[in-house]
Design an enzyme around this catalytic site. Structure first.
Site, PDB file in Angstrom:
ATOM      1  CD  GLU A   1       8.367  77.861  77.475  1.00  0.00           C
ATOM      2  OE1 GLU A   1       8.286  77.655  76.259  1.00  0.00           O
ATOM      3  OE2 GLU A   1       7.412  78.268  78.148  1.00  0.00           O
TER       4      GLU A   1
ATOM      5  CG  ASN B   1     -15.350  81.057  67.987  1.00  0.00           C
ATOM      6  OD1 ASN B   1     -15.662  82.239  67.884  1.00  0.00           O
ATOM      7  ND2 ASN B   1     -15.104  80.458  69.134  1.00  0.00           N
ATOM      8  N   GLY B   2     -13.574  80.433  64.026  1.00  0.00           N
ATOM      9  CA  GLY B   2     -12.912  79.632  62.996  1.00  0.00           C
ATOM     10  C   GLY B   2     -12.859  80.387  61.680  1.00  0.00           C
TER      11      GLY B   2
ATOM     12  CD1 TRP C   1      -7.083  87.530  68.800  1.00  0.00           C
ATOM     13  CD2 TRP C   1      -6.830  86.062  67.147  1.00  0.00           C
ATOM     14  NE1 TRP C   1      -5.752  87.266  68.664  1.00  0.00           N
ATOM     15  CE2 TRP C   1      -5.557  86.386  67.654  1.00  0.00           C
ATOM     16  CE3 TRP C   1      -6.909  85.147  66.084  1.00  0.00           C
ATOM     17  CZ2 TRP C   1      -4.388  85.838  67.148  1.00  0.00           C
ATOM     18  CZ3 TRP C   1      -5.742  84.613  65.579  1.00  0.00           C
ATOM     19  CH2 TRP C   1      -4.494  84.955  66.113  1.00  0.00           C
TER      20      TRP C   1
ATOM     21  CE  LYS D   1       5.840  81.482  78.383  1.00  0.00           C
ATOM     22  NZ  LYS D   1       5.651  80.073  78.151  1.00  0.00           N
TER      23      LYS D   1
ATOM     24  CB  CYS E   1     -13.386  83.965  67.877  1.00  0.00           C
ATOM     25  SG  CYS E   1     -12.681  84.860  66.506  1.00  0.00           S
TER      26      CYS E   1
ATOM     27  NE  ARG F   1     -11.367  81.266  73.692  1.00  0.00           N
ATOM     28  CZ  ARG F   1     -11.472  79.989  73.372  1.00  0.00           C
ATOM     29  NH1 ARG F   1     -11.460  79.078  74.310  1.00  0.00           N
ATOM     30  NH2 ARG F   1     -11.581  79.623  72.126  1.00  0.00           N
TER      31      ARG F   1
END
Ligand code: F6R
Length: 613
Positions: free
Chosen positions: A486, A98-99, A74, A490, A2, A27
Site C-alpha cells: 500500500e 460514461n462507459g 476521461w 501511494k 467520466c 474523479r
C-alpha cells in the site's frame, strides 16, 4: 473517470451543470463540455483541461437554457481533445456518455454506409447518430432511445436531449452509475449524487437496464427499457453532503487527518462496551455460521485491505480466506465454491471489475445451485455493490474526494476485523477474552492514530530526502506486508516515483539486487513476533549501502544511526498494527508528492471511481 450531469428545469441551469461538473472533478478527467437547448437549438461548448475553462467560455457567451447535459471526459477512445469531448451531436440530438460501447466499430461502419460523418474518434458518437437515425422511423425521442439501446454492447450511462423536445431529458443506465435528483418542479441526472447535492438531497437510484424520461414535473422509469416501474425516492442525510477542503491544502491531507474520527465512527456502529453489539450483523449470523471459507474480491487499495483480512481470518478464527484482484478473478473462470462468503471490498461500490466479478459469481452459483453468501464492505450506502449483495457493512469514512484512498482504507481494515470477530462468534471460534482484547485495542486505535499523526513534521523532513529519488522499496512482514504494498502504491500514484512493496523475507530472492546508495528503503516495524527477522532484513539492506527509513514501534529498540532514520510509532497490539502503520506511509507519500509539485488530489491518468474496465 467520466462524469455526467444533466437537468430539466424552469430556470436557467447552465451554472448548476458547471457546479455539478466541478463537484465531479475529483474523479479525474481531461476535458469538459456542455449542451443546452435554447429556442429549439442545441448550444454546445467544449474545452480541453479544467472545468473552469468551460465555465469561462459559457459565461463569456452567456449561454443559457432550461434543459441541458454536461460531461467531464476521461479519454478511452480517442485522445483528449475538444472534438472528442462530450456532448456529441447528431443533427438536433445531443448526448453525453460514461462507459464504453464495445461494438462501436461495427455500428460506425454501418452508419458511415448510411452517409453519417464522424467528427470524433470516440465510441460515443455512434450513439448520437444511431438516435438520429432511429428518429426517422420512431414517433418520439424516447421511442428512438428505447429502440437503439439494445443494440449497444458494453457498460454505459447516457444522457440524451433534443432541440425539438425542450422539456425532456432521457437517461439510460446500463452497468454504469446514474442517479436522478428530484427537485421541486425540476429534475436532474448525475453519475454521482455528489454532483447534485447543492440542489437536492432526494434521489432515485436507477437500476441496470433502466431507461428514464425526465420532464420538469415528472419522472417515468422503464425497467429493461420497456416495463414502466416505480422506483423509490430516497432522502440523504445532510452529513453526506459536505465536501470541502476546509483548512487543509489538499483533500488527501484532510482525509488523512480525518482517520481517527472515521475509525471511531466505523467501530462505534458495531461495538457496545468491550463486546460486539447484539444487533451487529445479527441478520447474517445464520449464514456466517455455515460458511467454510471466505473469498475476497477487490481492486487496488481495497485489495490490500483484503490481504490483511486473510491474516486475521486464518490466524484469529482458523477460517480459510483467499483474496484475489477482481480483474483477474472475473476472467479466469474460478471454481465457485459452496458454503463460501464472497466478500467484495470497495470504497465506491461502483468499481467495474469488482462489480462484474460479483455478478458473475452470483450467476454461476445460481446456475449450479450452490449455497454462497455475498457481502460488501463499502463506503457508499447507495452504491450498486451494497444493493446487489446479501449483506453489507459500511465504512463510515464520509466522502473520500482525494483519488488516493486513505481513510477509506483504514476504515475498511476496521470493518474487516469487526467482520472477522462477528464470523468467529457465529462459528464459536472466539472466546470472550479474545474478543475483549481486540475490541479494547480497537477503541484505543483512534487515539493511537492521532498520536501517530503528530509525527507529521518529522515525516515531512524525511520526505525531503525522497524528492530526487527515482525508486523506492517498502518492506514489511505479516500484516505489514500488505501495508508495504500500500505504501508503494501511494507513493507511485501521487508522487510518480517508482516504488515496490515486498514481503521483507523476499528480499534475498531478488529485490536486494536493487539496493545501493541511492535506494531508499522504507521499513514497517511494529512490535510483533517477526521483529527480529525484520531487523536481520534491515542489516542486509544496510550492508549494501541502502538508506533506511524505519517506522518502528517505540519499544522496538531500533534507534537512529548513520543512514538509518527512525520515526517512533506509539505502541499498538500486533493485530491492529496495519491500521496504525498506514498513517506514516500515507503522510510520507503526501509530502513527497507536494514537494515534487504533482497534482496530489487528482494524480495524472487516474480516476477516483473506476467504472470502466
Ligand atoms: C489507490 C486507490 C485505488 C482504489 C481502487 C479500487 O489509492 O484508491 O487503488 O483502491 O481503484 O477502488 P474501490 O475501492 O472504489 O473499489
Amino acid at each position: 473517470m467520466c462524469g455526467i450531469v444533466g437537468g430539466v428545469a424552469e430556470r436557467n441551469i447552465s451554472e448548476i451543470l458547471i457546479e455539478g461538473l466541478k463537484r465531479l472533478e475529483y474523479r479525474g478527467y481531461d476535458s469538459a463540455g456542455l449542451a443546452l437547448i435554447n429556442e429549439q437549438q442545441v448550444l454546445r461548448e467544449r474545452r480541453v483541461g479544467k472545468v473552469v475553462n468551460l465555465e469561462d467560455a459559457v459565461r463569456t457567451q452567456n449561454l443559457s437554457g432550461n434543459l441541458g447535459i454536461a460531461h467531464t471526459r476521461w479519454a478511452t477512445h480517442g485522445k483528449p481533445s475538444e472534438v472528442n469531448a462530450h456532448p456529441h451531436i447528431s443533427g438536433k440530438v445531443a448526448i453525453v456518455h460514461n462507459g464504453i460501447i464495445e461494438n462501436y466499430a461495427e455500428i460506425k461502419a454501418e452508419l458511415e454506409a448510411l452517409g453519417y460523418q464522424f467528427s470524433s474518434q470516440t465510441d460515443t458518437e455512434v450513439v448520437a447518430h444511431l438516435i438520429a437515425e432511429a428518429l426517422k422511423t420512431q414517433a418520439t425521442l424516447f421511442d428512438a432511445v428505447q429502440q437503439i439501446v439494445p443494440r449497444l454492447k458494453g457498460a454505459f450511462a447516457l444522457g440524451v436531449i433534443h432541440a425539438d423536445y425542450p422539456d425532456e431529458l432521457i437517461a439510460v443506465r446500463e452497468n454504469s452509475p446514474l442517479v436522478i435528483g428530484v427537485g421541486i418542479g425540476e429534475h436532474f441526472i448525475g453519475s454521482d449524487q455528489l454532483a447534485l447535492l447543492p440542489i437536492t438531497n432526494r434521489f432515485i437510484y436507477l437500476e441496470e437496464g433502466d431507461i428514464a424520461r425526465l420532464t420538469r414535473t415528472n419522472v417515468e422509469i422503464f425497467a429493461h427499457g420497456t416495463n414502466r416501474i416505480e422506483r423509490p425516492i430516497k432522502e440523504l442525510d445532510a452529513a453526506v453532503s459536505h465536501a470541502s477542503k476546509g483548512e487543509y491544502k489538499h483533500f488527501m491531507l484532510k482525509e488523512i487527518y480525518e482517520q481517527p474520527e472515521a475509525l471511531q465512527q466505523t467501530i462505534s456502529q458495531a461495538l457496545n462496551g468491550n463486546r460486539l453489539r447484539d444487533d451487529f450483523l445479527s441478520h447474517a449470523e445464520q449464514d456466517f455460521s455455515n460458511i467454510d471459507q471466505i473469498q475476497i474480491i477487490a481492486c487496488g487499495t481495497s485489495y490490500h485491505a483484503g490481504m490483511i483480512a486473510k491474516y486475521w481470518s486464518e490466524q484469529l478464527i482458523d477460517l480459510p480466506c483467499q483474496v484475489e484482484i477482481a480483474s483477474e478473478f472475473r476472467y479466469r473462470s474460478p471454481v465457485i465454491m459452496n458454503r463460501t462468503l464472497y466478500l467484495c471490498i470497495s470504497q465506491s461500490g461502483e468499481t467495474a471489475d469488482s462489480l462484474a466479478a460479483l455478478r458473475d459469481t452470483q450467476k454461476r452459483a445460481k446456475a449450479k445451485d450452490l449455497n454462497i453468501t455475498t457481502m460488501a464492505i463499502c463506503n457508499v450506502a447507495t452504491s450498486s455493490m451494497v444493493r446487489e449483495t446479501d449483506y453489507h457493512l459500511l465504512t463510515l469514512a464520509g466522502p473520500e474526494i482525494g483519488v488516493a484512498s486513505t481513510k477509506a482504507f483504514t476504515t475498511q481494515l476496521a470493518a474487516l476485523i469487526l467482520l472477522i470477530l462477528k464470523i468467529g462468534t457465529a462459528k464459536q471460534r472466539l472466546d470472550e477474552a479474545e474478543i475483549d482484547c481486540i475490541v479494547k485495542g480497537l477503541w484505543h486505535c483512534p487515539k493511537v492514530l492521532s498520536e501517530t499523526l503528530q509525527h507529521n513534521q518529522e515525516i515531512l523532513r524525511l520526505s525531503e530526502l525522497f524528492v530526487e529519488k527515482q525508486h523506492c522499496l517498502f518492506l514489511g512482514r505479516g500484516t505489514l506486508y500488505p501495508i508495504a504494498l500500500e505504501g508503494a502504491l501511494k507513493l507511485k500514484e501521487i508522487s510518480y516515483i517508482h516504488a515496490e512493496g515486498y514481503a521483507a523475507g523476499e528480499l534475498k530472492h531478488g529485490p536486494l539486487a536493487l539496493v545501493d546508495n541511492d535506494m531508499p528503503v522504507v521499513i514497517l516495524a511494529p512490535q510483533d513476533s517477526m521483529l527480529d527477522k525484520l531487523k536481520s532484513n534491515m542489516e542486509e539492506v544496510q550492508a549494501r549501502g541502502g538508506e533506511l527509513f524505519i517506522f518502528a514501534d517505540e519499544n522496538s529498540g531500533i534507534v537512529e544511526k548513520d543512514r538509518q532514520h527512525v520515526v517512533k510509532i506509539p505502541h499498538i497490539s500486533a493485530w491492529l498494527a496495519p491500521i496504525v502503520y498506514s498513517i506514516p506511509v500515507q503522510l510520507l507519500s503526501y509530502h513527497v508528492a507536494v514537494l515534487r509539485g504533482t497534482d496530489v488530489d487528482q494524480p495524472r491518468n487516474l480516476a477516483k471511481s473506476v467504472t470502466v474496465e
